[in-house]
Enzyme design. Structure first.
Site, PDB file in Angstrom:
ATOM      1  N   ASN A 146      87.356 -90.048 110.885  1.00 57.99           N
ATOM      2  CA  ASN A 146      87.005 -90.763 109.643  1.00 57.99           C
ATOM      3  C   ASN A 146      85.820 -90.152 108.920  1.00 57.99           C
ATOM      4  O   ASN A 146      85.828 -90.050 107.688  1.00 57.99           O
ATOM      5  CB  ASN A 146      86.782 -92.254 109.932  1.00 57.99           C
ATOM      6  CG  ASN A 146      85.674 -92.511 110.925  1.00 57.99           C
ATOM      7  OD1 ASN A 146      85.401 -91.689 111.789  1.00 57.99           O
ATOM      8  ND2 ASN A 146      85.025 -93.644 110.803  1.00 57.99           N
ATOM      9  N   GLU A 172      92.297 -84.651 116.460  1.00 59.58           N
ATOM     10  CA  GLU A 172      93.503 -83.870 116.178  1.00 59.58           C
ATOM     11  C   GLU A 172      93.793 -83.824 114.682  1.00 59.58           C
ATOM     12  O   GLU A 172      94.328 -82.837 114.176  1.00 59.58           O
ATOM     13  CB  GLU A 172      94.738 -84.514 116.839  1.00 59.58           C
ATOM     14  CG  GLU A 172      94.708 -84.660 118.333  1.00 59.58           C
ATOM     15  CD  GLU A 172      93.974 -85.910 118.830  1.00 59.58           C
ATOM     16  OE1 GLU A 172      92.902 -86.256 118.297  1.00 59.58           O
ATOM     17  OE2 GLU A 172      94.473 -86.530 119.783  1.00 59.58           O
ATOM     18  N   VAL A 224      87.879 -99.035 120.553  1.00 59.60           N
ATOM     19  CA  VAL A 224      87.426 -99.789 121.734  1.00 59.60           C
ATOM     20  C   VAL A 224      88.289 -99.425 122.940  1.00 59.60           C
ATOM     21  O   VAL A 224      87.777 -99.155 124.036  1.00 59.60           O
ATOM     22  CB  VAL A 224      87.507-101.310 121.472  1.00 59.60           C
ATOM     23  CG1 VAL A 224      87.086-102.094 122.708  1.00 59.60           C
ATOM     24  CG2 VAL A 224      86.643-101.696 120.277  1.00 59.60           C
ATOM     25  N   GLU A 244      80.264 -95.365 120.597  1.00 59.86           N
ATOM     26  CA  GLU A 244      80.254 -96.069 119.304  1.00 59.86           C
ATOM     27  C   GLU A 244      81.699 -96.402 118.975  1.00 59.86           C
ATOM     28  O   GLU A 244      82.496 -95.516 118.674  1.00 59.86           O
ATOM     29  CB  GLU A 244      79.595 -95.172 118.254  1.00 59.86           C
ATOM     30  CG  GLU A 244      79.134 -95.948 117.046  1.00 59.86           C
ATOM     31  CD  GLU A 244      80.227 -96.136 116.026  1.00 59.86           C
ATOM     32  OE1 GLU A 244      81.011 -97.119 116.178  1.00 59.86           O
ATOM     33  OE2 GLU A 244      80.318 -95.328 115.102  1.00 59.86           O
ATOM     34  N   GLU A 373      89.167-105.576 113.763  1.00 61.65           N
ATOM     35  CA  GLU A 373      88.807-104.827 112.549  1.00 61.65           C
ATOM     36  C   GLU A 373      90.051-104.269 111.865  1.00 61.65           C
ATOM     37  O   GLU A 373      90.990-103.822 112.525  1.00 61.65           O
ATOM     38  CB  GLU A 373      87.820-103.686 112.860  1.00 61.65           C
ATOM     39  CG  GLU A 373      88.393-102.508 113.586  1.00 61.65           C
ATOM     40  CD  GLU A 373      87.442-101.294 113.641  1.00 61.65           C
ATOM     41  OE1 GLU A 373      86.460-101.233 112.881  1.00 61.65           O
ATOM     42  OE2 GLU A 373      87.714-100.395 114.451  1.00 61.65           O
TER      43      GLU A 373
HETATM   44  O1  TXE Z   1      90.963 -93.474 117.872  1.00 63.50           O
HETATM   45  P1  TXE Z   1      90.692 -92.815 119.280  1.00 63.50           P
HETATM   46  P2  TXE Z   1      92.183 -93.294 116.847  1.00 63.50           P
HETATM   47  C1  TXE Z   1      89.139 -97.145 115.453  1.00 63.50           C
HETATM   48  C2  TXE Z   1      89.882 -97.697 114.242  1.00 63.50           C
HETATM   49  C3  TXE Z   1      91.192 -96.992 114.330  1.00 63.50           C
HETATM   50  C4  TXE Z   1      91.410 -96.902 115.821  1.00 63.50           C
HETATM   51  C5  TXE Z   1      92.370 -95.848 116.312  1.00 63.50           C
HETATM   52  O2  TXE Z   1      90.073 -99.070 114.404  1.00 63.50           O
HETATM   53  O3  TXE Z   1      92.202 -97.714 113.706  1.00 63.50           O
HETATM   54  O4  TXE Z   1      90.127 -96.666 116.342  1.00 63.50           O
HETATM   55  O5  TXE Z   1      91.957 -94.542 115.887  1.00 63.50           O
HETATM   56  C6  TXE Z   1      89.647 -88.733 121.174  1.00 63.50           C
HETATM   57  N1  TXE Z   1      89.589 -89.182 126.302  1.00 63.50           N
HETATM   58  N2  TXE Z   1      88.247 -96.067 115.102  1.00 63.50           N
HETATM   59  O6  TXE Z   1      93.471 -93.434 117.562  1.00 63.50           O
HETATM   60  O7  TXE Z   1      91.941 -92.704 120.089  1.00 63.50           O
HETATM   61  C7  TXE Z   1      90.529 -88.414 119.997  1.00 63.50           C
HETATM   62  O8  TXE Z   1      91.171 -87.166 120.175  1.00 63.50           O
HETATM   63  C8  TXE Z   1      88.722 -88.571 125.487  1.00 63.50           C
HETATM   64  C9  TXE Z   1      86.886 -96.432 114.867  1.00 63.50           C
HETATM   65  O9  TXE Z   1      91.999 -92.051 116.105  1.00 63.50           O
HETATM   66  O10 TXE Z   1      89.577 -93.583 119.870  1.00 63.50           O
HETATM   67  C10 TXE Z   1      89.508 -88.429 118.876  1.00 63.50           C
HETATM   68  O11 TXE Z   1      88.793 -87.197 118.867  1.00 63.50           O
HETATM   69  N3  TXE Z   1      88.865 -88.529 124.152  1.00 63.50           N
HETATM   70  C11 TXE Z   1      86.033 -95.280 114.853  1.00 63.50           C
HETATM   71  C12 TXE Z   1      88.590 -89.579 119.277  1.00 63.50           C
HETATM   72  O12 TXE Z   1      88.741 -89.713 120.683  1.00 63.50           O
HETATM   73  C13 TXE Z   1      89.923 -89.154 123.617  1.00 63.50           C
HETATM   74  C14 TXE Z   1      86.486 -94.011 114.298  1.00 63.50           C
HETATM   75  C15 TXE Z   1      88.905 -90.933 118.626  1.00 63.50           C
HETATM   76  O13 TXE Z   1      90.225 -91.308 118.943  1.00 63.50           O
HETATM   77  C16 TXE Z   1      90.867 -89.820 124.424  1.00 63.50           C
HETATM   78  C17 TXE Z   1      87.894 -93.768 114.555  1.00 63.50           C
HETATM   79  C18 TXE Z   1      90.655 -89.825 125.816  1.00 63.50           C
HETATM   80  N4  TXE Z   1      91.496 -90.448 126.668  1.00 63.50           N
HETATM   81  C19 TXE Z   1      88.719 -94.799 114.922  1.00 63.50           C
HETATM   82  N5  TXE Z   1      91.825 -90.350 123.621  1.00 63.50           N
HETATM   83  C20 TXE Z   1      84.594 -95.557 114.659  1.00 63.50           C
HETATM   84  N6  TXE Z   1      83.946 -96.030 115.724  1.00 63.50           N
HETATM   85  O14 TXE Z   1      84.040 -95.326 113.620  1.00 63.50           O
HETATM   86  C21 TXE Z   1      91.498 -90.030 122.349  1.00 63.50           C
HETATM   87  N7  TXE Z   1      90.349 -89.297 122.342  1.00 63.50           N
END
Ligand code: TXE
Length: 469
Positions: A146, A172, A224, A244, A373
């Site tokens: 984001n 990705e 989360v 975070e 959220e």
């Molecule tokens: O998040 P992921 P996603 C929230 C927001 C969104 C939701 C899903 O609600 O709709 O999360 O987004 C890496 N071990 N936020 O699916 O899966 C992944 O490759 C280690 C809030 O994109 O949490 C990416 O680089 N790493 C948020 C990163 O984690 C892993 C910002 C985030 O992916 C992993 C984005 C694993 N097992 C989404 N699996 C904020 N806090 O601002 C994934 N990743």
């Protein structure tokens, strides 16, 4: 050895790659290597060697290098912003703000390299106590899609300022800007191997970083659910974590607020980056006496927002990926079908290419309907009748990242700020996060802090030395 897995010469040991899409068109714009555990292991070996050298660089020289990185980022701001818009979707103006903000982050950390002091005391009968702060070693930075540039900056800037090496794993769906920023850090003078990027999926490359015994700290920004699995996977290695995990910020508009300023602030914040910001104003709580006026004025402002490709003159771009858009559409459909709120404007996907969703205003929303959220361009307005009720609603989710209160009354401002359970509270503004401010959450929003002076505790550990008298 340095691992820039950017598909232009340093290919992944896995030999495979993943496509990167333009969210406004759905077209593939590039590919990046699908890094695997072997790539992470190679990066760790390189980083362990480089970190020992980087740790020995004087604070002044570290500072000069980070300042040079900031200058390089500024000199390439237009190109970096175009790249960011093309892979992430946000309007060019917002992308450029993020890039300049990232330069500021490295300049901030440049100013902090000489401030990593510990403590000292004379302890009669025992001796002289010295507490020095030591770097941790190799740090992992798992970056979401984001705000990829600035979140990378928070993690890499802090880790490097403290003398650590970094292995970043960008998302990705937005890895390209992070790769270029890392190249600029090396060009500025960060030793090869102290700054690494391993691209690839979260479940393979990200997971390997989390499980690596050579990596002593991981800073993760994401969901989360993934945050929980990161904490579980990291447990056997006992590494430090900074998590975070998003938020569900309340934006509280009291009866004495400047309504026009509050409407402008809410619209600006809620639709910034297509609503995909952890500290976005996700729940707008408005005193019932002015809720109708607020909704009417918000509708006028939202209907003026121009939506389209971020490379054109628009106020809002597409969501970053199709899954994200589907999740937002499903959340709105559920609220409406369960009769928990009504659509005032928007509420639909745009047909055709790109992950577009209309900026949406929902009125009379019941608080329980938005306890999770909504990570997209949806503004739910929740009326309240007393300030106590507003605080209760604000605190009524498992998150605790940010919140704001809009009022002209100082007592109201302090009372609400004190009672809200969150890492940050703004008064008459929302979402301003310069690196000088410690940032992080409580509850399901995670733990640990980025930026401010708090980074020192995340990225160093104290070593106590007792000198006998
Ligand atoms: O998040 P992921 P996603 C929230 C927001 C969104 C939701 C899903 O609600 O709709 O999360 O987004 C890496 N071990 N936020 O699916 O899966 C992944 O490759 C280690 C809030 O994109 O949490 C990416 O680089 N790493 C948020 C990163 O984690 C892993 C910002 C985030 O992916 C992993 C984005 C694993 N097992 C989404 N699996 C904020 N806090 O601002 C994934 N990743």
């Amino acid at each position: 050895m340095q691992m820039f897995l950017d598909g232009t010469g340093h290919d992944s040991l896995s030999g495979s790659s993943i496509p990167v899409y333009n969210p406004a068109t759905g077209e593939v714009i590039d590919t990046v290597p699908a890094g695997n555990a072997d790539d992470v292991a190679a990066a760790v070996t390189a980083a362990e060697i480089a970190q020992k050298k980087w740790e020995q660089v004087s604070p002044a020289d570290k500072s000069r290098i980070l300042i040079a990185a900031g200058a390089l980022i500024r000199s390439e701001a237009d190109a970096l912003a175009t790249l960011l818009t093309t892979e992430q979707g946000k309007p060019f103006r917002e992308a450029k703000d993020e890039i300049l903000g990232t330069a500021h982050v490295f300049e901030f950390y440049a100013s902090m390299t000489g401030t990593l002091q510990g403590d000292a005391a004379v302890l009669p009968k025992y001796g002289y106590m010295n507490v020095v702060r030591k770097p941790l070693g190799v740090c992992g930075a798992i970056v979401p899609w984001n705000m990829p540039a600035i979140i990378f900056g928070w993690k890499a800037g802090a880790a490097l300022a403290c003398g650590n090496a970094v292995i970043a794993k960008p998302s990705e769906t937005a890895p390209l800007t992070v790769l270029r920023l890392a190249e600029l850090l090396v060009k500025a003078g960060v030793p090869g191997g102290a700054m690494n990027v391993v691209t690839g999926s979260g479940t393979v490359a990200g997971d390997a970083i989390v499980r690596s015994t050579g990596i002593r700290h991981v800073s993760f920004t994401g969901s989360v659910a993934t945050g929980r699995s990161v904490a579980l996977a990291a447990a056997p290695t006992l590494k430090k974590l900074t998590l975070e995990l998003g938020g569900n910020d309340a934006f509280i508009v009291t009866a004495d607020a400047d309504i026009d300023a509050a409407v402008a602030g809410a619209v600006r914040n809620r639709f910034y980056n297509c609503g995909q910001v952890c500290t976005s104003a996700k729940r707008i709580l408005v005193d019932a006496v002015c809720a109708d006026e607020f909704v009417r004025k918000a509708k006028d402002a939202i209907e003026k927002l121009v939506v389209g490709s971020g490379l054109e003159k628009v106020n809002m771009g597409p969501l970053n990926n199709p899954g994200q858009r589907d999740a937002v559409a499903a959340a709105v459909d559920r609220i409406v079908s369960e009769d928990c709120g009504k659509i005032i404007c928007g509420g639909k996907k745009k047909e055709g290419a790109g992950n577009f969703y209309a900026p949406t205003l929902l009125a009379d929303v019941s608080p329980d309907a938005v306890s999770e959220e909504i990570f997209g361009p949806v503004m739910p307005v929740i009326p309240f009748t007393t300030l106590d009720e507003a605080v209760e609603i604000a605190n009524g989710t498992p998150y605790g990242l940010g919140a704001s209160v809009w009022t002209k009354n100082l007592k109201t401002a302090y009372t609400v700020a004190d009672q809200i359970r969150s890492g940050v509270v703004w008064v008459n503004r929302h979402l301003i996060l310069p690196p000088e401010i410690p940032f992080g959450g409580t509850g399901n929003s995670g733990y640990g802090r980025e930026n401010g002076r708090e980074f020192i505790y995340e990225y160093t550990e104290p070593k106590s030395i007792l000198l006998g008298l």
